[in-house]
Write a protein that holds these residues in place. Sequence first.
Motif, PDB file in Angstrom:
ATOM      1  N   SER A 102      -3.662  95.234  -7.607  1.00  0.00           N
ATOM      2  CA  SER A 102      -3.562  96.340  -8.549  1.00  0.00           C
ATOM      3  C   SER A 102      -4.106  95.914  -9.896  1.00  0.00           C
ATOM      4  O   SER A 102      -4.179  94.719 -10.206  1.00  0.00           O
ATOM      5  N   ILE A 103      -4.490  96.906 -10.689  1.00  0.00           N
ATOM      6  CA  ILE A 103      -4.982  96.665 -12.039  1.00  0.00           C
ATOM      7  C   ILE A 103      -4.189  97.526 -13.003  1.00  0.00           C
ATOM      8  O   ILE A 103      -3.412  98.400 -12.593  1.00  0.00           O
ATOM      9  N   ILE A 104      -4.388  97.264 -14.287  1.00  0.00           N
ATOM     10  CA  ILE A 104      -3.838  98.132 -15.322  1.00  0.00           C
ATOM     11  C   ILE A 104      -5.021  98.849 -15.956  1.00  0.00           C
ATOM     12  O   ILE A 104      -5.839  98.220 -16.638  1.00  0.00           O
ATOM     13  N   PRO A 105      -5.195 100.120 -15.692  1.00  0.00           N
ATOM     14  CA  PRO A 105      -6.343 100.854 -16.235  1.00  0.00           C
ATOM     15  C   PRO A 105      -6.409 100.741 -17.758  1.00  0.00           C
ATOM     16  O   PRO A 105      -5.381 100.707 -18.440  1.00  0.00           O
ATOM     17  N   GLY A 106      -7.636 100.663 -18.258  1.00  0.00           N
ATOM     18  CA  GLY A 106      -7.843 100.572 -19.695  1.00  0.00           C
ATOM     19  C   GLY A 106      -7.885  99.153 -20.215  1.00  0.00           C
ATOM     20  O   GLY A 106      -8.181  98.930 -21.389  1.00  0.00           O
ATOM     21  N   GLN A 107      -7.572  98.184 -19.375  1.00  0.00           N
ATOM     22  CA  GLN A 107      -7.626  96.784 -19.766  1.00  0.00           C
ATOM     23  C   GLN A 107      -8.687  96.054 -18.949  1.00  0.00           C
ATOM     24  O   GLN A 107      -9.170  96.565 -17.939  1.00  0.00           O
ATOM     25  N   GLY A 108      -9.021  94.836 -19.404  1.00  0.00           N
ATOM     26  CA  GLY A 108      -9.895  93.992 -18.606  1.00  0.00           C
ATOM     27  C   GLY A 108      -9.083  93.297 -17.533  1.00  0.00           C
ATOM     28  O   GLY A 108      -8.134  92.571 -17.839  1.00  0.00           O
ATOM     29  N   ASN A 109      -9.416  93.526 -16.282  1.00  0.00           N
ATOM     30  CA  ASN A 109      -8.644  92.993 -15.164  1.00  0.00           C
ATOM     31  C   ASN A 109      -9.531  92.079 -14.320  1.00  0.00           C
ATOM     32  O   ASN A 109     -10.481  92.550 -13.674  1.00  0.00           O
ATOM     33  N   LYS A 110      -9.228  90.775 -14.345  1.00  0.00           N
ATOM     34  CA  LYS A 110      -9.983  89.849 -13.504  1.00  0.00           C
ATOM     35  C   LYS A 110      -9.434  89.899 -12.089  1.00  0.00           C
ATOM     36  O   LYS A 110      -8.236  89.736 -11.864  1.00  0.00           O
TER      37      LYS A 110
END
Length: 678
Positions: free
Chosen positions: A517-525
């Motif tokens: 999963s990612i956090i939308p709006g952030q940079g997610n490696k």
Amino acid sequence: MSLLSIGMSGLNAAQGSLSVLSNNIANVNTPGYSRQQTTQNASANNQYGGVFIGSGTTLADVRRIYNDFLGAAYQSSTALNSDAAAYAGQAAAIDKTLSDKTTGMSAALSAFFASLQTAAATPSDVSARQLLVTSAQTLSNRFNSISTQLTQQKETINGQLGTFSDQVNKLTSSIASLNSQITSAQGSSTSAPNNLLDARNEAVRSLNELIGVTATEKNGQFSITTGTGQSLVEGNIANTISAVPSKTDNSQYTIQLNMGDTPMDIGNVVSGGSIGGLLRYRSDALMPAINDLGRIAIATADSVNSQLGQGLDLNGDFGSSLFSDINSAAAISQRSQAASGNSVGSGNLNVTIADSSKLSTFDYKVTFTSGNQYNVLRSDGKAMGAFDTTTTPPPMIDGFTLALDGQGPMAAGDSFKVSPTATGASNIGISLKDPNKLAFAGPLAGNASKTNTGTGVFTQPTLTVPIDINGGAATAQLRTGIENSMPVKMVFGKPAADGTQPYTVNDAQGNPIGTGSIIPGQGNKITVNVPMRDASGALIPGKSFGFDTTVSGAPANGDSTTFSFNSGATSDGRNAQQLLGLQTKATVGAVDGNAGVSLVSANSRLVSQVGSKAAQANTDSAATGALLAANKAASNSVSQVNLDEEAGDMIKFQQYYTASSQIIKAAQETFSTLINAL
């Protein structure tokens, strides 16, 4: 004594003094000659009645005007200046070689990275690629050329040490002979053999030009020692020296003292004179420069080759090495040299570069304590530890590993000199000729679906573990596995109530191979682990590879990106940009806690260090030259013939001679008067 006898004594004394003066004048330009003076004593008195009347004079001695203290200072400053001059002369040559703006390494490195920058900007341009290959060849040739010049200087020093040693032997033999002559002359006369003493002092001075020595006088004979007291002359016996290959490195000559049945290596204790200066220069400047240049060459070849191994060429194949293999069989075997006294059949060590960024510029002494255990001592005195040849994998020591070459077993006491970088600049070459095989493209490419509706943005994927370009079968399997296992697809789901957004990664067959999963709006490696498949599409048990990508923005539900093998991407220059980054990346000297420096900075530092040593050598040469001139002037002020003074004395003794002849004339006239009166 008669008036005639008194006159004759004065005449003889005046004549002797004039002879000494004439000899002084004749030897005004004779090296080492000390002016001489006559001394006179009054002859015994004769008693006439109640008075004593003198009976003339005698020439008591011919005295040599020499000051031992000033002479010793002159001798020692001669040794210091010859040492400094020899060092400075050699250092000037290497400084010019390395710092030359046209033929030095700086120009070749700059040209290489300039052509790389052009090629990276136009990765599909074959002419730009060819220019890079040509620049790499020029860079390689420059490393080879400068290495050859430095090696030739080392060989020249070997030859000079031999020549100077022969000259030393002639002088020590002469001093021993003069000792005998002086002893013999002193035994048969109460007067000192001045010319022999001068000749011996001049021989010692000339000896100090070649090698620093100390002269000690005992019973009229000189004992000559060098280094820490090693005897060159004792009485009428002279010990010879020889320039011979070192027992630990036969490419470097050392000084051997031939005394008795056991020759002694005195190369590490000799100082002063041209020999001392050459030995000091070689250990202080030349060999560190050779090692440093080799380290830069190894780091250049290794870093460029390694980065090329991460990309794809114009044919869609993984990259090939541009420079020659730093761990070729020849290179591995050249980095170690067995001591001459090792056990029979012990062979040599194979030295493999494991991490070129961690190499130092030092040499290492490896001493075995048993058949497989050994200690390592670095040339700066640092003990690197105790190791075992049976350890798997072999331990890394300052960026290199050691292994037996398989020729035979080791024995306790066997030792080796290990020089990991000394041959680096001479061994570098070009192994790639086809510019199409320069791997400028990244191996993987990501493409967002054209139907995406969100604002998600993906960075191009990069492999999580670098590909070892020299990894053999394992590397070949990895490269094939990457190509066969792609593409994979990342699909995003509906954002959750907690603000996260899930995703799923599917392989080429549509099977899920990962979630997250990612956090939308952030940079997610995101790191994706891909199971490897063979050419038939079957999974290879236990084998996988990974790649990283960063997702920013907010992907919409159902948005996807496909990551594929990047074959045919002729305009992709991502790996070329990584190559260009080597210009500033710290790839050299990350040892002893240092962060390391770039290739360009490492070369600049080498040039600066050599230039600093050359400048200091010139300063030392000038300072010791001034000291030598001052000590020579001080000694000459006492001992040197002064023509003006000699001319004045000559007039005085001519008048003395004339006056003495007048005494004789008066005696003759008196005698004639007496005869005529009878």
